[in-house]
Structures are given as C-alpha cells and as structure tokens.
Design a protein around this motif. Structure first.
Motif, short mmCIF file in Angstrom:
data_model
loop_
_atom_site.label_atom_id
_atom_site.label_comp_id
_atom_site.label_asym_id
_atom_site.label_seq_id
_atom_site.Cartn_x
_atom_site.Cartn_y
_atom_site.Cartn_z
N LYS A 1 16.06 91.87 81.98
CA LYS A 1 16.91 90.69 81.77
C LYS A 1 17.47 90.69 80.35
CE LYS A 1 14.70 87.80 85.25
NZ LYS A 1 15.67 87.27 86.15
N ARG A 2 17.88 91.87 79.92
CA ARG A 2 18.45 92.05 78.59
C ARG A 2 19.96 92.24 78.71
NH1 ARG A 2 15.68 93.18 74.03
NH2 ARG A 2 13.80 93.66 75.24
N ILE A 3 20.71 91.51 77.91
CA ILE A 3 22.17 91.55 77.98
C ILE A 3 22.70 92.88 77.44
CG2 ILE A 3 24.31 90.51 77.12
CD1 ILE A 3 22.94 88.76 79.16
N GLN A 4 23.54 93.55 78.23
CA GLN A 4 24.07 94.85 77.81
C GLN A 4 25.46 94.74 77.20
OE1 GLN A 4 22.21 98.18 80.64
NE2 GLN A 4 23.14 96.54 81.80
N GLY A 5 26.39 94.10 77.91
CA GLY A 5 27.75 94.06 77.41
C GLY A 5 28.28 95.46 77.19
N TYR B 1 32.61 91.78 76.46
CA TYR B 1 32.03 92.06 75.14
C TYR B 1 31.39 90.78 74.61
CZ TYR B 1 31.68 93.27 70.21
OH TYR B 1 31.20 93.49 68.95
N LEU B 2 30.08 90.84 74.32
CA LEU B 2 29.33 89.64 73.94
C LEU B 2 28.78 89.69 72.53
CD1 LEU B 2 27.55 88.86 77.32
CD2 LEU B 2 29.39 87.55 76.24
N GLY B 3 29.34 90.54 71.69
CA GLY B 3 28.98 90.53 70.27
C GLY B 3 27.49 90.60 70.02
N ASN B 4 26.99 89.68 69.21
CA ASN B 4 25.58 89.75 68.81
C ASN B 4 24.59 89.30 69.88
OD1 ASN B 4 26.12 87.02 68.68
ND2 ASN B 4 25.92 86.85 66.46
N GLU C 1 34.25 88.30 73.76
CA GLU C 1 35.33 87.89 74.64
C GLU C 1 35.00 86.58 75.35
OE1 GLU C 1 37.64 91.43 76.76
OE2 GLU C 1 35.49 91.62 77.05
N SER C 2 36.04 85.89 75.75
CA SER C 2 35.90 84.76 76.66
C SER C 2 36.11 85.26 78.08
CB SER C 2 36.95 83.69 76.34
OG SER C 2 38.25 84.16 76.67
N PHE C 3 35.79 84.42 79.05
CA PHE C 3 36.04 84.80 80.44
C PHE C 3 37.54 84.92 80.71
CE2 PHE C 3 31.78 82.82 80.79
CZ PHE C 3 31.10 83.88 81.36
N PHE C 4 38.33 84.13 80.02
CA PHE C 4 39.79 84.22 80.19
C PHE C 4 40.30 85.60 79.80
CE2 PHE C 4 39.07 79.64 79.73
CZ PHE C 4 39.86 79.13 80.75
N GLU C 5 39.73 86.16 78.73
CA GLU C 5 40.15 87.48 78.28
C GLU C 5 39.74 88.57 79.27
OE1 GLU C 5 40.19 87.18 73.46
OE2 GLU C 5 38.26 86.85 74.45
N VAL C 6 38.56 88.42 79.87
CA VAL C 6 38.14 89.39 80.88
C VAL C 6 39.05 89.30 82.11
CG1 VAL C 6 36.25 90.18 82.36
CG2 VAL C 6 35.75 89.29 80.08
N LYS C 7 39.39 88.08 82.51
CA LYS C 7 40.28 87.92 83.66
C LYS C 7 41.65 88.55 83.38
CE LYS C 7 42.27 84.47 86.77
NZ LYS C 7 42.57 83.04 86.98
#
Length: 202
Positions: free
Chosen positions: A18-22, A84-87, A120-126
């Motif tokens: 349950k570790r965030i990869q991004g 992309y979720l940065g830190n 990123e925001s979800f809008f950017e991914v979309k």
C-alpha cells in the motif's frame, strides 16, 4: 473502427505494501507475474497492430509478458504514465494520511478539489488521457491495439468514455492489476465494451 485493449500493470511489491508509486517504481510480485501470464493466455489469439506501454518498469514488465512471440516492438509512451504525486511517492497510504490529512481526504473524497503543489491534479491526468486517445485514432484508425498503463490514467479514460466529471473518478469498478478494459473508438467517439475484467485471474 479501433478497438483498444487497456490493462493496468500487474501487482507490484509497493502495491502489496500500500505504498504510493506514481512515477517511482517497483517490480511485479509473483502474483503480478502470474496474472500477467494469465492475461497473456486470454489474449493470445488476438492479432494486435501495436503494443504501447507506459515507460514505467512495472508497465514494461507487464507488456513484455503480454507480448509473447508477437513480431511487434513495445512502444513506450510517456502520456500513459501514472499520476505524478511529488513527495507522496514512495510513502505508504498511512504515512500520507498522517502527514497530509487534508490533501489525502480530497484525493479520495473530493478529487475535483485535489491539488498537489509538486505533482499533477486529476484534471491534468484527464487532459493527458484525452490527448492520448485522440492521437491514437489519428495514428491508427482501425484494428486492435494493446495498451499497458496505470490505475489513475485508466480511471481518467473511463471519465472520457462516460462523459463524466472528475468527481466520479473513483466510481467502480476497482481496477485490479491486469484487469482488462476494452474501448471502441470511432470518429472520436469512445465506448466502453469491457471494464476492469479479471476473469483470467480467478
């Protein structure tokens, strides 16, 4: 008419933790490798014109398992990468919830309000997903294409097919590793034919 066979990469070590990869990465688990093999069996008789993958290692590892002996190269496409979720990347969900409680809540419960200053925001991914789908039809107007990508990218693609807002990005189905989604594209119109099916894993 174009038929696109989308799949999420197989389960990874970080998924299991349950570790965030991004944009970071970890290898497939034994389960992830098995599920990729089983999906390959499911798809073995389909003639694909192209195989396209996110350049992330976990996606390329999955794509190679699905390719089998087909005389096709795997095309790496950065538009298919995970959000992309940065830190946040590399941290467990519990660590993120403790360190960024408000942002964590928005991520899962008010996605239209979620902002990550380093990501990123979800809008950017979309927007990326829209760009990819439009470009795909321009490049290959008919046939079958296999695409290996990530959970949030696929969720964004679902929104496009449903003409739905960001608020609905977490609407079911849950996208398990190697879940199969089939999208029909015709004259810039998209239609979901199959959503996150994991019959091959059961």
């Amino acid at each position: 008419m174009l038929k696109v066979y989308f799949t999420r990469h197989g389960e990874t070590e970080w998924n299991a933790e349950k570790r965030i990869q991004g944009r970071l990465d970890s290898r497939l688990t034994a389960r992830g490798e098995r599920d990729a093999y089983l999906l390959g069996e499911r798809l073995k008789d389909i003639e694909f014109d192209r195989i396209i993958s996110s350049p992330s290692g976990r996606a390329m590892q999955t794509a190679n398992a699905l390719k089998r002996n087909r005389p096709l190269g795997i095309e790496a496409d950065e538009e298919l990468m995970e959000i992309y979720l940065g830190n946040w990347q590399g941290k467990t969900e519990n660590e993120i919830k403790e360190q960024y409680p408000e942002e964590f809540y928005l991520y899962y419960h008010r996605p239209e309000l979620f902002q990550n200053p380093e990501g990123e925001s979800f809008f950017e991914v979309k927007k990326r997903a829209e760009s990819f789908l439009n470009r795909l039809e321009q490049e290959t107007s008919s046939g079958n294409i296999l695409v290996v990508t990530h959970g949030v990218f696929l969720k964004a693609a679902y929104l496009i097919c449903r003409n739905a807002p960001i608020e609905q990005i977490w609407r079911p189905p849950y996208l398990h590793g190697t879940g199969l989604t089939i999208v029909e594209i015709n004259n810039r119109k998209t239609k979901l034919l199959l959503e996150g099916c994991i019959e091959h894993c059961e």
